[in-house]
Write a protein that holds these residues in place. Structure first.
Motif, PDB file in Angstrom:
ATOM      1  N   LYS A   1       0.856  -1.185   0.000  1.00 11.55           N
ATOM      2  CA  LYS A   1       0.000   0.000   0.000  1.00 11.55           C
ATOM      3  C   LYS A   1       0.891   1.234   0.000  1.00 11.55           C
ATOM      4  CE  LYS A   1      -3.914   2.138   2.436  1.00 11.55           C
ATOM      5  NZ  LYS A   1      -4.718   2.291   1.209  1.00 11.55           N
ATOM      6  N   TRP A   2       0.932   1.901  -1.146  1.00 10.71           N
ATOM      7  CA  TRP A   2       1.769   3.078  -1.294  1.00 10.71           C
ATOM      8  C   TRP A   2       0.997   4.370  -1.051  1.00 10.71           C
ATOM      9  CZ3 TRP A   2       6.550   1.557  -1.367  1.00 10.71           C
ATOM     10  CH2 TRP A   2       6.955   0.418  -2.067  1.00 10.71           C
ATOM     11  N   VAL A   3      -0.340   4.339  -1.108  1.00  5.53           N
ATOM     12  CA  VAL A   3      -1.145   5.556  -1.104  1.00  5.53           C
ATOM     13  C   VAL A   3      -2.228   5.479  -0.031  1.00  5.53           C
ATOM     14  CG1 VAL A   3      -2.794   6.920  -2.448  1.00  5.53           C
ATOM     15  CG2 VAL A   3      -0.715   6.066  -3.539  1.00  5.53           C
ATOM     16  N   TYR A   4      -2.357   6.557   0.730  1.00  5.39           N
ATOM     17  CA  TYR A   4      -3.433   6.718   1.709  1.00  5.39           C
ATOM     18  C   TYR A   4      -4.245   7.940   1.284  1.00  5.39           C
ATOM     19  CZ  TYR A   4      -1.262   3.420   4.988  1.00  5.39           C
ATOM     20  OH  TYR A   4      -0.760   2.289   5.590  1.00  5.39           O
ATOM     21  N   THR A   5      -5.551   7.827   1.333  1.00  6.29           N
ATOM     22  CA  THR A   5      -6.409   8.921   0.866  1.00  6.29           C
ATOM     23  C   THR A   5      -7.097   9.627   2.031  1.00  6.29           C
ATOM     24  OG1 THR A   5      -8.309   7.453   0.586  1.00  6.29           O
ATOM     25  CG2 THR A   5      -6.840   7.729  -1.314  1.00  6.29           C
ATOM     26  N   PHE A   6      -7.529  10.860   1.765  1.00  5.19           N
ATOM     27  CA  PHE A   6      -8.306  11.621   2.741  1.00  5.19           C
ATOM     28  C   PHE A   6      -9.226  12.568   1.982  1.00  5.19           C
ATOM     29  CE2 PHE A   6      -4.234  13.736   2.054  1.00  5.19           C
ATOM     30  CZ  PHE A   6      -4.604  15.035   1.747  1.00  5.19           C
ATOM     31  N   GLY A   7     -10.361  12.903   2.608  1.00  2.74           N
ATOM     32  CA  GLY A   7     -11.297  13.837   1.990  1.00  2.74           C
ATOM     33  C   GLY A   7     -12.732  13.488   2.316  1.00  2.74           C
ATOM     34  N   GLY A   8     -13.591  14.499   2.262  1.00  3.70           N
ATOM     35  CA  GLY A   8     -15.000  14.268   2.536  1.00  3.70           C
ATOM     36  C   GLY A   8     -15.282  13.797   3.945  1.00  3.70           C
ATOM     37  N   GLY A   9     -14.440  14.188   4.898  1.00  3.96           N
ATOM     38  CA  GLY A   9     -14.652  13.805   6.295  1.00  3.96           C
ATOM     39  C   GLY A   9     -14.132  12.424   6.647  1.00  3.96           C
ATOM     40  N   LYS A  10     -13.482  11.739   5.702  1.00  4.72           N
ATOM     41  CA  LYS A  10     -12.929  10.408   5.965  1.00  4.72           C
ATOM     42  C   LYS A  10     -11.442  10.415   5.614  1.00  4.72           C
ATOM     43  CE  LYS A  10     -17.269   8.048   4.787  1.00  4.72           C
ATOM     44  NZ  LYS A  10     -17.913   7.057   3.878  1.00  4.72           N
ATOM     45  N   ALA A  11     -10.692   9.541   6.282  1.00  5.57           N
ATOM     46  CA  ALA A  11      -9.254   9.488   6.012  1.00  5.57           C
ATOM     47  C   ALA A  11      -8.698   8.116   6.358  1.00  5.57           C
ATOM     48  CB  ALA A  11      -8.521  10.559   6.816  1.00  5.57           C
ATOM     49  N   GLU A  12      -7.762   7.696   5.555  1.00  7.56           N
ATOM     50  CA  GLU A  12      -6.963   6.514   5.897  1.00  7.56           C
ATOM     51  C   GLU A  12      -5.744   7.022   6.654  1.00  7.56           C
ATOM     52  OE1 GLU A  12      -7.559   3.433   2.260  1.00  7.56           O
ATOM     53  OE2 GLU A  12      -6.447   5.250   1.744  1.00  7.56           O
ATOM     54  N   GLY A  13      -5.550   6.528   7.865  1.00  4.52           N
ATOM     55  CA  GLY A  13      -4.418   6.984   8.660  1.00  4.52           C
ATOM     56  C   GLY A  13      -4.781   8.173   9.531  1.00  4.52           C
ATOM     57  N   GLY A  14      -3.786   8.627  10.288  1.00  7.09           N
ATOM     58  CA  GLY A  14      -4.016   9.752  11.192  1.00  7.09           C
ATOM     59  C   GLY A  14      -2.720  10.254  11.774  1.00  7.09           C
ATOM     60  N   ALA A  15      -2.827  11.088  12.795  1.00  2.00           N
ATOM     61  CA  ALA A  15      -1.668  11.791  13.362  1.00  2.00           C
ATOM     62  C   ALA A  15      -0.607  10.843  13.904  1.00  2.00           C
ATOM     63  CB  ALA A  15      -2.130  12.739  14.465  1.00  2.00           C
ATOM     64  N   GLY A  16      -0.991   9.652  14.313  1.00  2.00           N
ATOM     65  CA  GLY A  16      -0.030   8.713  14.891  1.00  2.00           C
ATOM     66  C   GLY A  16       0.806   7.971  13.870  1.00  2.00           C
ATOM     67  N   GLU A  17       0.600   8.249  12.579  1.00  2.00           N
ATOM     68  CA  GLU A  17       1.300   7.503  11.538  1.00  2.00           C
ATOM     69  C   GLU A  17       2.238   8.384  10.730  1.00  2.00           C
ATOM     70  OE1 GLU A  17      -1.357   4.366   9.616  1.00  2.00           O
ATOM     71  OE2 GLU A  17      -2.828   5.640  10.623  1.00  2.00           O
ATOM     72  N   SER A  18       2.886   9.326  11.397  1.00  2.00           N
ATOM     73  CA  SER A  18       3.780  10.242  10.679  1.00  2.00           C
ATOM     74  C   SER A  18       5.001   9.537  10.114  1.00  2.00           C
ATOM     75  CB  SER A  18       4.206  11.391  11.589  1.00  2.00           C
ATOM     76  OG  SER A  18       4.913  10.911  12.711  1.00  2.00           O
ATOM     77  N   ASP A  19       5.388   8.388  10.683  1.00  2.00           N
ATOM     78  CA  ASP A  19       6.530   7.660  10.131  1.00  2.00           C
ATOM     79  C   ASP A  19       6.276   7.279   8.680  1.00  2.00           C
ATOM     80  OD1 ASP A  19       7.561   7.885  12.622  1.00  2.00           O
ATOM     81  OD2 ASP A  19       7.770   5.751  13.012  1.00  2.00           O
ATOM     82  N   ARG A  20       5.040   6.879   8.363  1.00  2.00           N
ATOM     83  CA  ARG A  20       4.715   6.475   6.996  1.00  2.00           C
ATOM     84  C   ARG A  20       4.138   7.615   6.177  1.00  2.00           C
ATOM     85  NH1 ARG A  20       1.882   1.716   4.869  1.00  2.00           N
ATOM     86  NH2 ARG A  20       3.620   1.792   3.403  1.00  2.00           N
ATOM     87  N   LEU A  21       3.307   8.424   6.795  1.00  2.00           N
ATOM     88  CA  LEU A  21       2.600   9.465   6.055  1.00  2.00           C
ATOM     89  C   LEU A  21       3.322  10.807   6.058  1.00  2.00           C
ATOM     90  CD1 LEU A  21      -1.065   8.789   7.260  1.00  2.00           C
ATOM     91  CD2 LEU A  21       0.107   7.861   5.272  1.00  2.00           C
ATOM     92  N   GLY A  22       4.410  10.912   6.820  1.00  2.00           N
ATOM     93  CA  GLY A  22       5.042  12.208   7.003  1.00  2.00           C
ATOM     94  C   GLY A  22       4.178  13.084   7.886  1.00  2.00           C
ATOM     95  N   GLY A  23       4.756  14.140   8.424  1.00  2.00           N
ATOM     96  CA  GLY A  23       4.003  14.999   9.330  1.00  2.00           C
ATOM     97  C   GLY A  23       2.821  15.662   8.657  1.00  2.00           C
ATOM     98  N   LYS A  24       3.018  16.174   7.439  1.00  2.00           N
ATOM     99  CA  LYS A  24       1.951  16.877   6.747  1.00  2.00           C
ATOM    100  C   LYS A  24       0.791  15.928   6.430  1.00  2.00           C
ATOM    101  CE  LYS A  24       3.360  19.588   3.482  1.00  2.00           C
ATOM    102  NZ  LYS A  24       3.346  20.905   4.134  1.00  2.00           N
ATOM    103  N   GLY A  25       1.111  14.762   5.846  1.00  2.00           N
ATOM    104  CA  GLY A  25       0.064  13.816   5.470  1.00  2.00           C
ATOM    105  C   GLY A  25      -0.693  13.280   6.665  1.00  2.00           C
ATOM    106  N   ALA A  26       0.032  12.978   7.750  1.00  2.00           N
ATOM    107  CA  ALA A  26      -0.613  12.443   8.945  1.00  2.00           C
ATOM    108  C   ALA A  26      -1.586  13.457   9.529  1.00  2.00           C
ATOM    109  CB  ALA A  26       0.444  12.059   9.982  1.00  2.00           C
ATOM    110  N   ASN A  27      -1.186  14.719   9.537  1.00  2.00           N
ATOM    111  CA  ASN A  27      -2.044  15.746  10.132  1.00  2.00           C
ATOM    112  C   ASN A  27      -3.184  16.167   9.205  1.00  2.00           C
ATOM    113  OD1 ASN A  27      -0.758  15.895  12.653  1.00  2.00           O
ATOM    114  ND2 ASN A  27       0.861  17.182  11.803  1.00  2.00           N
TER     115      ASN A  27
END
Length: 888
Positions: free
Chosen positions: A3-29
């Motif tokens: 899984k290379w891609v996590y999506t977010f939008g419309g009030g839903k998101a894959e991942g969250g603030a605790g996953e900055s190792d994979r999503l980076g700080g910007k993506g996780a937040n």
């Protein structure tokens, strides 16, 4: 499939603030804000693992990535009602980096991706604003041409500047749609002429080249420098965030801005930031337009004459203010946010824990603890120990005369004096020569990171409180004045001009990063008082830590400074430093050059009262706190003259022939003095030296105890012990002198005799040495040298290459080598305490002031760390954080 891609939008998101190792700080937040129901443009995050894969496979994109990105874009299209690559309702994208650690401005970004000669027409029609569309297209070409295609952004700036001059426009906002269309054509012509290829019209091609470019920026020169300065591993890689564009440049009901939920310079609990009407995000940080205050209070305080966001856009401001408060309470930390208002609609583009000055960090941590948002332990853990250096910087003496030549924004606190230089290369060169400089720029860019690090302070004539110069300077803890618009920089003649005053390169100026003033010449400075919020944090830290913190000091000045910083004793008094002062070195040379023991004792008799006075001062200043005194350690030749002129001068003073002195100096020279006739070996060869020092210590202890009324228990350290018999011999000399002093004074003396563990053999034989020792102090400077077989004086020639090539991650003389040197410390500690339960253990090398090394000392169960006076507060805080981390 990976899984290379996590999506977010419309009030839903894959991942969250605790996953900055994979999503980076910007993506996780972004994902976290989306899950909180905040207004976030839809998007997707390509994980950091893809960046690692990219570099491991010759800069190729991993298999399956394109399909996953296309699926993510399809989700964005469904949410926005727009289509990527469409020529009627085009979906435009931002492609932005996102490391797990914040690296402001170091990595690359591409905005407005998806525009081409056809979709620009559709964008203008859809927005009802052709000028906006062509302006967005030229921005895209300029950014893409620079970041992705490699044509320097200055080429585009020159074209734009020439066109503005030709048309008689001072600002970009004055250009019409037709004029922007012409600039676009000039940009495309420049790209094709310089690069031999046209600007790509296919949005798919644009997208994949942009993603690869953002990954590639992870290894650009400025990012590498920044990671090195902030200890960010290259192996982490960066994520890439692909997000639907929202536009702050759609007229006067649109805007973009950057804000902090509290003041990052002072810590005051109030929204702090800037915005620009009818602008895109890069306009704010680039400093090309003067931004406006977000709050009315900030506008009034700064004397701004343009309306605040609070007044100009009250509904958007109310929503934004509520979101900021919610984010701060959710993350339980001060947030740094980016936002865009598109025709009255607020969009949140980023949140992260905001960089702040040490002073602000103290206030924010104390305030949040008292608000009940965090615990006191959390408040202590929030402060970066290394950042305390900021609080130790001087400030301008309020009584000093200020010859003010200009002023700007107080972007980073503290004051600095230095010579004017205008380029980062000059700054680096000056630092190598030992000169202190102020880097003066019209505006800084990420490429200036090396020069900013070399400077004492930074002065820019453009840019706001959230400009590149301001953000980076605050992070580095160096003073900065930004946006000093009443000062003109003349790069051609290497001058700064402030009205009638003209200063040249090399002239001295002083900047006050707390007031924004720029002053001519050198101004008197004061050291800060470490009280208030600092005092509260240190009080909480002291309550949390287990280890005590001592200082390395030989002079009364250093000892007093260390006491003022909270030192709990002296962990290392290097007695040889006392012999280099004034006339003492000649007496020391007389002792060294004596032909026999009688001559040595005669010279030592002259040194005795000097040493006794030194030790009495230290004992009195420490007033009952422990003082560890190391017997003479370096080889004797270090005290002798080296050049012919010095030899002639010393020979005259000693009544010797220069030739005879030269022969004696040559005879004492050692090929490898670090491993030669030094430490306890001197005390064994010349026990009269150890006798004199022991007598000085004990007599001073008696005198100080009488004077202060506080008992003095000196700790005498025997250096460079590798054999139990060596310590036995020297301890016998010390004990004999102690008995003499007790008999002479009629006063009982308590004392400890221990050793410095700085040889691998001593660590391995600690069980035996502990039978004779009352304490161990780890001399990690020499223990690192002897363990690695590296001379610290020569290591700089190759260690940086080792770090760059990944052979080692840190300089082992700065941060303790856990696996090798650390293992020897663990062995010595365990074996020593197995022999003598409760054996006192400490560390007195330079690592005693390094936060990471202090964490190791806590894990190893040491009783204290000792460091230079100005690092005592750092060590106190680091020791507390280490104890908290261990569950203390």
């Amino acid at each position: 499939m990976t899984k290379w891609v996590y999506t977010f939008g419309g009030g839903k998101a894959e991942g969250g603030a605790g996953e900055s190792d994979r999503l980076g700080g910007k993506g996780a937040n972004l994902a976290e804000m989306c899950s909180l129901g905040l207004p976030v443009p839809p998007g997707l995050t390509i994980v950091t693992d893809a960046c690692v894969w990219f570099y491991a496979h010759g800069k190729a994109l991993p298999p399956g990535l394109k399909d996953q990105v296309r699926a993510g874009i399809a989700g964005m299209e469904a949410i926005t009602g727009r289509t990527f690559g469409d020529t009627r309702k085009p979906l435009l994208l931002s492609v932005r980096s996102g490391s797990r650690a914040s690296m402001p401005g170091m990595l690359d970004t591409v905005l407005n991706l998806g525009l081409n000669d056809r979709s620009v027409q559709a964008l203008g029609h859809d927005a009802g604003d052709a000028r906006f569309a062509w302006d967005s297209y030229r921005r895209f070409i300029q950014m893409y041409g620079d970041v992705v295609m490699g044509l320097d952004h200055e080429v585009f700036e020159e074209i734009l500047e020439d066109e503005r001059a030709r048309l008689g426009h001072e600002l970009d906002t004055e250009l019409s749609a037709v004029e922007w269309q012409h600039v676009v054509q000039l940009y495309k012509d420049a790209i094709e002429e310089a690069l031999g290829e046209p600007f790509p019209q296919d949005p798919e091609v644009q997208l994949w080249r942009a993603i690869a470019a953002v990954f590639s920026s992870w290894m650009n020169a400025r990012a590498i420098t920044y990671r090195h300065l902030h200890d960010i591993p290259a192996a982490w890689g960066t994520a890439v965030n692909v997000q639907a564009m929202v536009f702050g440049n759609l007229g006067n009901a649109s805007a973009t801005g950057v804000a902090f939920t509290r003041n990052p310079s002072t810590g005051e609990k109030a929204l702090y930031g800037e915005f620009l009407v009818n602008a895109q995000g890069e306009d704010v940080v680039a400093g090309i337009r003067t931004p406006q205050s977000i709050t009315e209070a900030a506008r009034l305080a700064s004397g701004g004459d343009r309306p605040s966001m609070e007044k100009l856009m009250p509904e958007a401001f109310a929503s934004f203010s509520a979101i900021c408060e919610r984010l701060e309470r959710h993350y339980r930390d001060m947030q740094d946010v980016e936002f865009t208002i598109e025709r009255g609609t607020l969009w949140m583009l980023q949140t992260r824990s905001g960089k702040r000055t040490a002073k602000a960090a103290m206030r924010i941590a104390v305030d949040m603890a008292e608000e009940g948002l965090i615990t006191r332990h959390e408040a202590v853990a929030r402060i970066d120990p290394a950042a305390l250096d900021q609080l130790l910087h001087p400030t301008i003496d309020p009584r000093a005369r200020r010859d003010i030549i200009g002023s700007g924004l107080p972007a980073s606190p503290g004051a600095a004096t230095g010579e004017i230089v205008f380029t980062s290369e000059e700054a680096v060169a000056a630092e190598k020569e030992g000169r202190k400089i102020i880097l003066v720029r019209i505006e800084t860019s990420p490429e200036d990171i090396h020069g900013m690090h070399a400077a004492e302070g930074i002065l820019t004539t453009r840019g706001g409180m959230t400009s590149h110069a301001a953000v980076v300077a605050r992070g580095m803890g160096i003073p900065c004045v930004s946006g000093a618009g009443n000062i003109r920089v003349d790069l051609r003649n290497e001058q700064i001009i402030a009205g009638p005053i003209v200063l040249n390169k090399g002239d001295l100026i002083t900047i006050d990063g707390s007031s924004g003033q720029v002053l001519k010449g050198r101004i008197a400075m004061l050291q800060p008082e470490l009280s208030g919020d600092f005092g509260r944090i240190m009080q909480w830290a002291d309550a949390a830590r287990r280890m005590t913190v001592r200082t390395n000091a030989e002079t009364p000045q250093d000892a007093r400074a260390a006491r003022s910083f909270g030192a709990e004793g002296i962990g290392l008094c290097r007695t040889e430093h006392m012999f280099f002062q004034g006339a003492r070195i000649n007496v020391m040379r007389e002792m060294i050059l004596a032909e026999d023991e009688k001559g040595r004792r005669a010279a030592l008799a002259k040194l005795l009262p000097m040493q006794r006075s030194d030790f009495a001062d230290l004992f009195s200043i420490m007033h009952g706190l422990p003082v560890t005194i190391r017997l003479l350690d370096p080889p004797l030749h270090e005290f002798l003259p080296k050049t012919d002129a010095e030899i002639a001068d010393v020979a005259l003073g000693l009544g010797m022939e220069p030739a005879a002195l030269r022969r004696r100096v040559d005879a004492l020279h050692e090929f490898n003095p670090m491993l030669g006739h030094r430490g306890c070996r001197l005390a064994i060869s010349y026990p009269e030296i150890a006798e004199m020092q022991a007598r000085a210590i004990f007599e001073a202890a008696v005198d100080a105890a009488r004077e202060t009324g506080a008992p003095v228990v000196p700790e005498i350290m025997v250096p460079l012990v590798g054999l139990r018999a060596e310590l036995d011999y020297v301890k016998g000399v010390i004990d004999a002198v102690a008995r003499e002093i007790i008999d002479e004074s009629g006063i009982g003396i308590e004392y400890l005799v221990g050793t410095m563990i700085e040889l691998p053999r001593a660590a391995l034989q600690a069980h035996s040495i502990a039978e004779a020792a009352d304490f161990f102090s780890f001399g990690t400077n020499d223990l690192t040298q002897t363990t690695f077989g590296i001379s610290r004086d020569d290591a700089a020639r190759f260690l940086q290459t080792y770090i760059e090539k990944g052979i080692v991650s840190r300089d082992p003389f700065v941060e303790l080598d856990y696996d090798g040197v650390g293992e020897l410390i663990r062995i010595a500690s365990e074996r020593g305490r197995r022999t003598k339960n409760g054996l006192k253990l400490g560390i007195c090398g330079e690592h005693g002031g390094d936060p990471t090394s202090i964490r190791f000392c806590e894990e190893a169960g040491l009783d204290y760390v000792s460091c230079s006076p100005f690092r005592v507060p750092i060590a106190r805080l680091a020791a507390a954080q280490a104890a908290i981390g261990q569950g203390g």
